[in-house]
Design a protein around this motif. Structure first.
Motif, PDB file in Angstrom:
ATOM      1  N   MET A   1      10.521 -34.071  12.384  1.00 41.46           N
ATOM      2  CA  MET A   1      10.813 -32.997  13.329  1.00 41.46           C
ATOM      3  C   MET A   1      11.324 -33.610  14.628  1.00 41.46           C
ATOM      4  SD  MET A   1       8.330 -30.007  14.855  1.00 41.46           S
ATOM      5  CE  MET A   1       8.330 -29.132  13.278  1.00 41.46           C
ATOM      6  N   THR A   2      12.355 -33.006  15.204  1.00 46.51           N
ATOM      7  CA  THR A   2      12.952 -33.493  16.437  1.00 46.51           C
ATOM      8  C   THR A   2      12.989 -32.368  17.472  1.00 46.51           C
ATOM      9  OG1 THR A   2      14.381 -35.018  15.214  1.00 46.51           O
ATOM     10  CG2 THR A   2      14.983 -34.553  17.490  1.00 46.51           C
ATOM     11  N   ILE A   3      12.542 -32.675  18.684  1.00 46.80           N
ATOM     12  CA  ILE A   3      12.577 -31.709  19.781  1.00 46.80           C
ATOM     13  C   ILE A   3      13.452 -32.284  20.886  1.00 46.80           C
ATOM     14  CG2 ILE A   3      11.238 -30.426  21.487  1.00 46.80           C
ATOM     15  CD1 ILE A   3       8.828 -30.656  19.632  1.00 46.80           C
ATOM     16  N   THR A   4      14.441 -31.539  21.308  1.00 50.18           N
ATOM     17  CA  THR A   4      15.307 -31.967  22.397  1.00 50.18           C
ATOM     18  C   THR A   4      15.352 -30.886  23.468  1.00 50.18           C
ATOM     19  OG1 THR A   4      17.292 -31.036  21.357  1.00 50.18           O
ATOM     20  CG2 THR A   4      16.763 -33.338  20.858  1.00 50.18           C
ATOM     21  N   THR A   5      15.550 -31.299  24.710  1.00 49.43           N
ATOM     22  CA  THR A   5      15.641 -30.355  25.816  1.00 49.43           C
ATOM     23  C   THR A   5      16.869 -30.664  26.651  1.00 49.43           C
ATOM     24  OG1 THR A   5      14.294 -31.748  27.273  1.00 49.43           O
ATOM     25  CG2 THR A   5      13.123 -30.137  25.926  1.00 49.43           C
ATOM     26  N   GLY A   6      17.318 -29.700  27.396  1.00 48.34           N
ATOM     27  CA  GLY A   6      18.468 -29.883  28.265  1.00 48.34           C
ATOM     28  C   GLY A   6      18.691 -28.638  29.080  1.00 48.34           C
ATOM     29  N   THR A   7      19.784 -28.608  29.809  1.00 48.59           N
ATOM     30  CA  THR A   7      20.154 -27.428  30.588  1.00 48.59           C
ATOM     31  C   THR A   7      21.567 -27.014  30.225  1.00 48.59           C
ATOM     32  OG1 THR A   7      20.974 -28.788  32.418  1.00 48.59           O
ATOM     33  CG2 THR A   7      18.664 -28.093  32.511  1.00 48.59           C
ATOM     34  N   GLU A   8      21.841 -25.751  30.419  1.00 51.53           N
ATOM     35  CA  GLU A   8      23.171 -25.249  30.095  1.00 51.53           C
ATOM     36  C   GLU A   8      23.492 -24.085  31.028  1.00 51.53           C
ATOM     37  OE1 GLU A   8      25.798 -24.301  26.109  1.00 51.53           O
ATOM     38  OE2 GLU A   8      23.908 -25.409  26.045  1.00 51.53           O
ATOM     39  N   THR A   9      24.735 -24.029  31.463  1.00 53.45           N
ATOM     40  CA  THR A   9      25.184 -22.962  32.353  1.00 53.45           C
ATOM     41  C   THR A   9      26.318 -22.193  31.690  1.00 53.45           C
ATOM     42  OG1 THR A   9      24.594 -24.213  34.341  1.00 53.45           O
ATOM     43  CG2 THR A   9      26.162 -22.403  34.607  1.00 53.45           C
ATOM     44  N   PHE A  10      26.189 -20.883  31.664  1.00 49.18           N
ATOM     45  CA  PHE A  10      27.235 -20.017  31.144  1.00 49.18           C
ATOM     46  C   PHE A  10      27.865 -19.279  32.327  1.00 49.18           C
ATOM     47  CE2 PHE A  10      24.118 -20.148  27.563  1.00 49.18           C
ATOM     48  CZ  PHE A  10      24.910 -20.848  26.667  1.00 49.18           C
ATOM     49  N   ASP A  11      29.142 -19.519  32.556  1.00 50.49           N
ATOM     50  CA  ASP A  11      29.834 -18.884  33.685  1.00 50.49           C
ATOM     51  C   ASP A  11      30.244 -17.455  33.386  1.00 50.49           C
ATOM     52  OD1 ASP A  11      29.681 -21.209  35.268  1.00 50.49           O
ATOM     53  OD2 ASP A  11      31.443 -22.048  34.262  1.00 50.49           O
ATOM     54  N   THR A  12      30.375 -17.141  32.128  1.00 48.92           N
ATOM     55  CA  THR A  12      30.753 -15.792  31.706  1.00 48.92           C
ATOM     56  C   THR A  12      29.844 -15.365  30.558  1.00 48.92           C
ATOM     57  OG1 THR A  12      32.369 -16.659  30.117  1.00 48.92           O
ATOM     58  CG2 THR A  12      33.166 -16.165  32.343  1.00 48.92           C
ATOM     59  N   PRO A  13      29.780 -14.077  30.244  1.00 48.96           N
ATOM     60  CA  PRO A  13      28.998 -13.647  29.079  1.00 48.96           C
ATOM     61  C   PRO A  13      29.463 -14.401  27.837  1.00 48.96           C
ATOM     62  CG  PRO A  13      29.665 -11.759  30.377  1.00 48.96           C
ATOM     63  CD  PRO A  13      30.392 -12.935  30.957  1.00 48.96           C
ATOM     64  N   THR A  14      28.518 -14.954  27.112  1.00 47.20           N
ATOM     65  CA  THR A  14      28.838 -15.833  25.982  1.00 47.20           C
ATOM     66  C   THR A  14      28.207 -15.308  24.706  1.00 47.20           C
ATOM     67  OG1 THR A  14      28.931 -17.745  27.470  1.00 47.20           O
ATOM     68  CG2 THR A  14      28.736 -18.193  25.109  1.00 47.20           C
ATOM     69  N   LYS A  15      29.019 -15.209  23.686  1.00 47.62           N
ATOM     70  CA  LYS A  15      28.529 -14.735  22.383  1.00 47.62           C
ATOM     71  C   LYS A  15      27.930 -15.899  21.618  1.00 47.62           C
ATOM     72  CE  LYS A  15      28.531 -11.354  19.179  1.00 47.62           C
ATOM     73  NZ  LYS A  15      27.947 -10.020  19.383  1.00 47.62           N
ATOM     74  N   GLU A  19      23.949 -12.346  19.524  1.00 46.97           N
ATOM     75  CA  GLU A  19      23.534 -12.011  20.879  1.00 46.97           C
ATOM     76  C   GLU A  19      24.644 -12.282  21.889  1.00 46.97           C
ATOM     77  OE1 GLU A  19      20.802 -10.584  21.584  1.00 46.97           O
ATOM     78  OE2 GLU A  19      19.345 -11.065  20.016  1.00 46.97           O
ATOM     79  N   GLN A  20      24.650 -11.503  22.957  1.00 50.02           N
ATOM     80  CA  GLN A  20      25.540 -11.724  24.102  1.00 50.02           C
ATOM     81  C   GLN A  20      24.677 -12.278  25.227  1.00 50.02           C
ATOM     82  OE1 GLN A  20      28.770 -11.099  23.937  1.00 50.02           O
ATOM     83  NE2 GLN A  20      29.609 -10.845  25.968  1.00 50.02           N
ATOM     84  N   VAL A  21      24.818 -13.561  25.528  1.00 54.13           N
ATOM     85  CA  VAL A  21      24.002 -14.208  26.550  1.00 54.13           C
ATOM     86  C   VAL A  21      24.662 -14.006  27.910  1.00 54.13           C
ATOM     87  CG1 VAL A  21      23.004 -16.383  27.328  1.00 54.13           C
ATOM     88  CG2 VAL A  21      23.220 -15.916  24.871  1.00 54.13           C
ATOM     89  N   PRO A  22      23.956 -13.426  28.873  1.00 57.43           N
ATOM     90  CA  PRO A  22      24.542 -13.190  30.198  1.00 57.43           C
ATOM     91  C   PRO A  22      24.836 -14.505  30.927  1.00 57.43           C
ATOM     92  CG  PRO A  22      22.547 -11.881  29.857  1.00 57.43           C
ATOM     93  CD  PRO A  22      22.601 -12.883  28.753  1.00 57.43           C
ATOM     94  N   PRO A  23      25.740 -14.466  31.898  1.00 56.35           N
ATOM     95  CA  PRO A  23      26.000 -15.663  32.685  1.00 56.35           C
ATOM     96  C   PRO A  23      24.733 -16.117  33.406  1.00 56.35           C
ATOM     97  CG  PRO A  23      27.644 -13.953  33.107  1.00 56.35           C
ATOM     98  CD  PRO A  23      26.565 -13.319  32.305  1.00 56.35           C
ATOM     99  N   GLY A  24      24.612 -17.415  33.589  1.00 58.78           N
ATOM    100  CA  GLY A  24      23.448 -17.924  34.296  1.00 58.78           C
ATOM    101  C   GLY A  24      23.099 -19.329  33.872  1.00 58.78           C
ATOM    102  N   ARG A  25      22.036 -19.839  34.463  1.00 62.05           N
ATOM    103  CA  ARG A  25      21.546 -21.182  34.159  1.00 62.05           C
ATOM    104  C   ARG A  25      20.366 -21.075  33.193  1.00 62.05           C
ATOM    105  NH1 ARG A  25      19.846 -22.855  39.892  1.00 62.05           N
ATOM    106  NH2 ARG A  25      19.103 -20.717  39.755  1.00 62.05           N
TER     107      ARG A  25
END
Length: 254
Positions: A1-15, A19-25
């Protein structure tokens, strides 16, 4: 089993998936394994309450684990996705809204105020007297949770009757006139905790009720929102939190 973490920013609504993920961090948490994988026909149902591929195994596969995870993630404004290839394993990816330290402190303060107002201040003081007496009916279909809670309450001096389903709880109540408190999970196969609570309010109005749930209190109330005289304990809870809640409910108005 592998667990990874990180951050991601969506500047526009992303499919992503369905699901439609709203913009944000977002904070991204991915959990992957190299197991058998999940068949395509099950991928669309794994987050459904009570959906299980282990129903043929007695005592296994309630179908509530991933449903609970999904509920908690969505309540935080997050998203969860799954990808899998049979024979190669599965990958679950969570996106949780990211906040800065100042925002986190403000949120923590708000949670503390809310919990205090609702009588849920977290762990009771270490020197608190959590012992008591009375007859408690504990209704919980997950064996580990039920055994954990029953043992804790018995150690505090209570007599505990156990039921795995709402139907079994009703049978016990009909044969047991002296019950002071019922603790019931909301999500159970067959009769759910909300239906059980309504029936108890009609048949045995003197019994106090604590509802336990992995969902928020607002979601847990569901269709018993008009029932004001019941109490709520969120999962997961510690031994001391359970004992403290039980004592508070049994001693109120006394």
């Amino acid at each position: 089993m592998t667990i990874t973490t990180g951050t991601e920013t969506f500047d526009t609504p992303t499919k992503l998936g369905a699901e439609q993920v709203p913009p944000g961090r977002y904070v991204r948490v991915a959990v992957s394994d190299t197991g058998k994988g999940i068949p395509v026909e099950n991928l669309g149902r794994i987050f459904e309450p009570f959906f299980s591929t282990k129903k043929e195994i007695p005592g296994a596969g309630t179908g509530l684990g991933l449903a609970t995870v999904y509920g908690i993630v969505r309540q935080t404004g997050g998203f969860i996705f799954v990808d899998s290839v049979v024979g190669k394993g599965a990958n679950f990816t969570l996106y949780l809204p990211r906040i800065e330290e100042s925002e986190a402190m403000a949120v923590a303060a708000q949670i503390a105020r809310t919990n205090k107002a609702a009588g849920r201040d977290g762990e009771p003081p270490k020197d608190a007297d959590l012992g008591g007496h009375g007859n408690i009916l504990l209704v919980e279909d997950e064996d580990a949770v039920r055994v954990f809670a029953a043992r804790a309450l018995k150690n505090k001096g209570y007599k505990v009757l156990e039921a795995r389903t709402g139907e079994q709880a009703l049978d016990i109540l009909r044969d047991t006139p002296a019950v002071d408190l019922m603790i019931t999970d909301m999500m159970m196969p067959g009769m759910d905790g909300g239906t059980l609570a309504r029936l108890i309010r009609v048949e045995r109005p003197e019994i106090k009720i604590i509802v336990i749930s992995g969902y928020s209190e607002e979601v847990a109330r569901g269709d018993i929102v008009d029932t004001a005289d019941f109490h709520f304990l969120p999962k997961p809870f510690s031994l001391s939190q359970l004992a403290s809640k039980v004592k508070d409910v049994l001693t109120e108005n006394t």
